[in-house]
Design a protein around this motif. Structure first.
Motif, PDB file in Angstrom:
ATOM      1  N   SER A  15       9.148  23.054  18.032  1.00 16.81           N
ATOM      2  CA  SER A  15      10.144  22.532  17.091  1.00 16.81           C
ATOM      3  C   SER A  15      11.530  22.439  17.713  1.00 16.81           C
ATOM      4  N   LYS A  16      11.731  23.123  18.839  1.00 20.69           N
ATOM      5  CA  LYS A  16      13.035  23.094  19.514  1.00 20.69           C
ATOM      6  C   LYS A  16      13.126  22.009  20.591  1.00 20.69           C
ATOM      7  N   THR A  17      12.013  21.364  20.880  1.00 24.52           N
ATOM      8  CA  THR A  17      12.020  20.351  21.932  1.00 24.52           C
ATOM      9  C   THR A  17      12.826  19.141  21.503  1.00 24.52           C
ATOM     10  N   ARG A  18      13.749  18.713  22.365  1.00 21.82           N
ATOM     11  CA  ARG A  18      14.580  17.535  22.080  1.00 21.82           C
ATOM     12  C   ARG A  18      14.334  16.391  23.049  1.00 21.82           C
ATOM     13  N   ALA A  19      13.807  16.705  24.237  1.00 20.69           N
ATOM     14  CA  ALA A  19      13.645  15.648  25.238  1.00 20.69           C
ATOM     15  C   ALA A  19      12.515  15.984  26.200  1.00 20.69           C
ATOM     16  N   LEU A  20      11.947  14.922  26.769  1.00 18.61           N
ATOM     17  CA  LEU A  20      10.992  15.017  27.874  1.00 18.61           C
ATOM     18  C   LEU A  20      11.690  14.478  29.111  1.00 18.61           C
ATOM     19  N   LEU A  21      11.539  15.188  30.232  1.00 20.14           N
ATOM     20  CA  LEU A  21      12.214  14.777  31.452  1.00 20.14           C
ATOM     21  C   LEU A  21      11.215  14.761  32.621  1.00 20.14           C
ATOM     22  N   PRO A  22      10.375  13.720  32.671  1.00 21.13           N
ATOM     23  CA  PRO A  22       9.452  13.596  33.801  1.00 21.13           C
ATOM     24  C   PRO A  22      10.175  13.057  35.036  1.00 21.13           C
ATOM     25  N   VAL A  23       9.624  13.366  36.201  1.00 24.34           N
ATOM     26  CA  VAL A  23      10.166  12.908  37.484  1.00 24.34           C
ATOM     27  C   VAL A  23       9.163  11.963  38.121  1.00 24.34           C
ATOM     28  N   HIS A  24       9.633  10.808  38.581  1.00 22.58           N
ATOM     29  CA  HIS A  24       8.780   9.896  39.350  1.00 22.58           C
ATOM     30  C   HIS A  24       8.819  10.365  40.808  1.00 22.58           C
ATOM     31  N   LEU A  25       8.037  11.383  41.096  1.00 24.87           N
ATOM     32  CA  LEU A  25       8.184  12.105  42.358  1.00 24.87           C
ATOM     33  C   LEU A  25       7.722  11.281  43.560  1.00 24.87           C
ATOM     34  N   PHE A  26       8.542  11.303  44.581  1.00 19.81           N
ATOM     35  CA  PHE A  26       8.258  10.672  45.877  1.00 19.81           C
ATOM     36  C   PHE A  26       8.064   9.160  45.778  1.00 19.81           C
ATOM     37  N   GLY A  27       8.367   8.566  44.624  1.00 17.11           N
ATOM     38  CA  GLY A  27       8.256   7.116  44.477  1.00 17.11           C
ATOM     39  C   GLY A  27       7.066   6.653  43.660  1.00 17.11           C
ATOM     40  N   LEU A  28       6.344   7.586  43.009  1.00 12.92           N
ATOM     41  CA  LEU A  28       5.206   7.227  42.154  1.00 12.92           C
ATOM     42  C   LEU A  28       5.607   7.393  40.690  1.00 12.92           C
ATOM     43  N   VAL A  29       5.584   6.305  39.954  1.00 16.52           N
ATOM     44  CA  VAL A  29       6.015   6.304  38.554  1.00 16.52           C
ATOM     45  C   VAL A  29       4.971   6.990  37.668  1.00 16.52           C
ATOM     46  N   CYS A  30       5.453   7.805  36.727  1.00 14.12           N
ATOM     47  CA  CYS A  30       4.576   8.426  35.730  1.00 14.12           C
ATOM     48  C   CYS A  30       3.957   7.356  34.825  1.00 14.12           C
ATOM     49  N   GLU A  31       2.975   7.735  34.024  1.00 13.22           N
ATOM     50  CA  GLU A  31       2.267   6.797  33.158  1.00 13.22           C
ATOM     51  C   GLU A  31       3.205   6.291  32.050  1.00 13.22           C
ATOM     52  N   PRO A  32       3.650   5.042  32.114  1.00 10.34           N
ATOM     53  CA  PRO A  32       4.705   4.583  31.185  1.00 10.34           C
ATOM     54  C   PRO A  32       4.337   4.641  29.708  1.00 10.34           C
ATOM     55  N   GLU A  33       3.252   4.003  29.324  1.00 11.15           N
ATOM     56  CA  GLU A  33       2.921   3.923  27.897  1.00 11.15           C
ATOM     57  C   GLU A  33       2.621   5.300  27.319  1.00 11.15           C
ATOM     58  N   GLU A  34       1.941   6.125  28.080  1.00 10.37           N
ATOM     59  CA  GLU A  34       1.607   7.462  27.592  1.00 10.37           C
ATOM     60  C   GLU A  34       2.852   8.282  27.300  1.00 10.37           C
ATOM     61  N   TRP A  35       3.834   8.203  28.202  1.00 10.94           N
ATOM     62  CA  TRP A  35       5.077   8.962  27.996  1.00 10.94           C
ATOM     63  C   TRP A  35       5.917   8.365  26.877  1.00 10.94           C
ATOM     64  N   ARG A  36       5.958   7.050  26.776  1.00 11.82           N
ATOM     65  CA  ARG A  36       6.700   6.416  25.677  1.00 11.82           C
ATOM     66  C   ARG A  36       6.083   6.809  24.332  1.00 11.82           C
ATOM     67  N   ASN A  37       4.771   6.766  24.272  1.00 12.91           N
ATOM     68  CA  ASN A  37       4.090   7.095  23.011  1.00 12.91           C
ATOM     69  C   ASN A  37       4.289   8.556  22.629  1.00 12.91           C
ATOM     70  N   LEU A  38       4.231   9.449  23.605  1.00 12.38           N
ATOM     71  CA  LEU A  38       4.420  10.875  23.314  1.00 12.38           C
ATOM     72  C   LEU A  38       5.826  11.130  22.788  1.00 12.38           C
ATOM     73  N   ALA A  39       6.818  10.518  23.427  1.00 15.26           N
ATOM     74  CA  ALA A  39       8.202  10.700  22.972  1.00 15.26           C
ATOM     75  C   ALA A  39       8.396  10.135  21.563  1.00 15.26           C
ATOM     76  N   LYS A  40       7.827   8.971  21.330  1.00 16.47           N
ATOM     77  CA  LYS A  40       7.959   8.350  20.005  1.00 16.47           C
ATOM     78  C   LYS A  40       7.264   9.179  18.934  1.00 16.47           C
ATOM     79  N   GLN A  41       6.087   9.688  19.250  1.00 19.59           N
ATOM     80  CA  GLN A  41       5.312  10.475  18.280  1.00 19.59           C
ATOM     81  C   GLN A  41       6.071  11.701  17.800  1.00 19.59           C
ATOM     82  N   HIS A  42       6.803  12.334  18.729  1.00 23.16           N
ATOM     83  CA  HIS A  42       7.505  13.573  18.383  1.00 23.16           C
ATOM     84  C   HIS A  42       9.009  13.365  18.208  1.00 23.16           C
ATOM     85  N   LYS A  43       9.447  12.103  18.204  1.00 25.83           N
ATOM     86  CA  LYS A  43      10.867  11.767  18.019  1.00 25.83           C
ATOM     87  C   LYS A  43      11.741  12.487  19.058  1.00 25.83           C
TER      88      LYS A  43
END
Length: 369
Positions: A123-151
């Motif tokens: 309930s205290k989570t306000r943000a997700l901060l993934p890192v695209h480490l070494f030049g590999l992008v994280c899964e875009p839609e999955e992260w967008r959906n997770l952030a949207k689901q939990h506002k």
């Protein structure tokens, strides 16, 4: 044969005249702060990631701090991030008064594991901060959906991934904010420190613009308490020249990575892989190597540069002991810190350089057989 990690003198030799021309004009006009080159770079970076707003700032570290501040994140808030990244990813969260919450990383991509991230949300989570480490992008839609689901705010640490892409998205153009570093060794590096924040929302972008100049909406009129966090015109002059070559340089890195993969495919090391939908830009070429420390010393003794990113996961850094994480809590990150090794990688790396590196890697394991 001596092989450096990155060959910036060779890079500069190819663009010397263009860089000097831009710098000369800066010094002729004496327009050093928030000038036309900063504005041009902001537009170019925003266009690269298909984001509406770009704000030039003083470093990658400050890009993270300013994004968090603009989102209103502070004391009492939690931000979920990775224990396997550069220090600034987590220190920025602490600097704004929020609490970093770690989730372990994926053992193949080395990026923040979204499955483990889901379990860390409270309930205290306000943000997700993934890192695209070494030049590999994280899964875009999955992260967008997770952030949207939990506002939640989605803040990308894209400091190592300028120009990287995945599933139709470009790094920095997935979430609410994209944060970049122009440290000299980056794929797009300046002549010192520099950074960029990309923002999707106009009001949040305005907060970043204000906060980079002490929170001022106009000169001497301060609505917020910000920092001195501007990108200076000298850095922008260098970067607008290099921006013209970024796509070519990233493609050369990918070609060298493909050669490494071909030559190391049956060696006793684990080579980096990228999903089919990813355009990996290989800020670093990081292998997993048995007897990592011995291999590192062996290569260095033969003038082959290499380095460890990162030898101590962030949850085990002494300054973050107050967070209460202990050894064994994030086993994948801890194992990566023990067995990963970065080999030379840059757009100036030649095919002969790659062959020389691989020859010595194979030589090390041959003598242990």
């Amino acid at each position: 044969m001596k092989v450096p990690m990155i060959n910036l003198p060779a890079q500069f030799k190819n663009i010397r005249d263009e860089v000097w021309a831009e710098l000369t004009e800066v010094f002729e006009t004496q327009y050093f702060v928030l000038g036309p080159r900063v504005r041009k770079l902001e537009e170019q970076m925003a266009a690269l990631a298909n984001m509406p707003f770009g704000i030039g700032v003083s470093s990658g570290t400050d890009s993270l701090i300013l994004a968090l501040k603009a989102a209103g994140i502070g004391p009492g808030d939690e931000v979920i991030t990775t224990p396997y990244s550069f220090f600034a990813t987590v220190s920025a969260i602490v600097r704004v008064g929020a609490t970093p919450v770690f989730a372990d990383v994926d053992e193949v991509s080395f990026n923040l594991d979204i499955r483990k991230t889901k379990k860390a949300i409270t309930s205290k989570t306000r943000a997700l901060l993934p890192v695209h480490l070494f030049g590999l992008v994280c899964e875009p839609e999955e992260w967008r959906n997770l952030a949207k689901q939990h506002k939640l705010y989605l803040i990308e640490d894209a400091c190592q991934a300028v120009g990287a892409k995945r599933a139709g998205y470009t790094a920095g153009g997935i979430g609410d904010f994209g944060c970049f570093s122009f440290y000299p060794t980056k794929n797009l590096g300046g002549a010192g420190d520099g950074g960029m924040v990309l923002a999707r929302d106009e009001q949040l972008a305005q907060y970043v613009r204000m906060d980079r100049v002490h929170g001022a909406r106009d000169r001497y009129y301060h609505d917020r308490i910000g920092i001195c966090g501007r990108l200076d015109e000298v850095q922008a002059a260098v970067l607008v020249v290099k921006m013209k070559y970024l796509a070519v340089w990233n493609e050369v890195r990918r070609e060298r990575a493909a050669l490494y993969e071909k030559l190391l495919k049956d060696a006793p090391v684990t080579i980096p892989t990228a999903p089919a939908d990813a355009y990996h830009t290989y800020h670093q070429y990081v292998i997993r190597a048995p007897h990592r420390n011995e291999l590192r010393d062996y290569l260095r003794a033969r003038d082959i540069a290499c380095d460890v990113y990162y030898p101590v996961p962030l949850h085990l850094q002494p300054c973050f002991a107050f967070l209460g994480s202990g050894k064994g809590q994030f086993p994948v990150a801890e194992q990566l810190s023990e067995d990963t090794l970065a080999l030379p990688m840059s757009a100036e790396l030649t095919e002969d350089d790659v062959y020389a590196v691989v020859k010595e890697v194979r030589g090390f394991y041959a003598q242990r057989a």
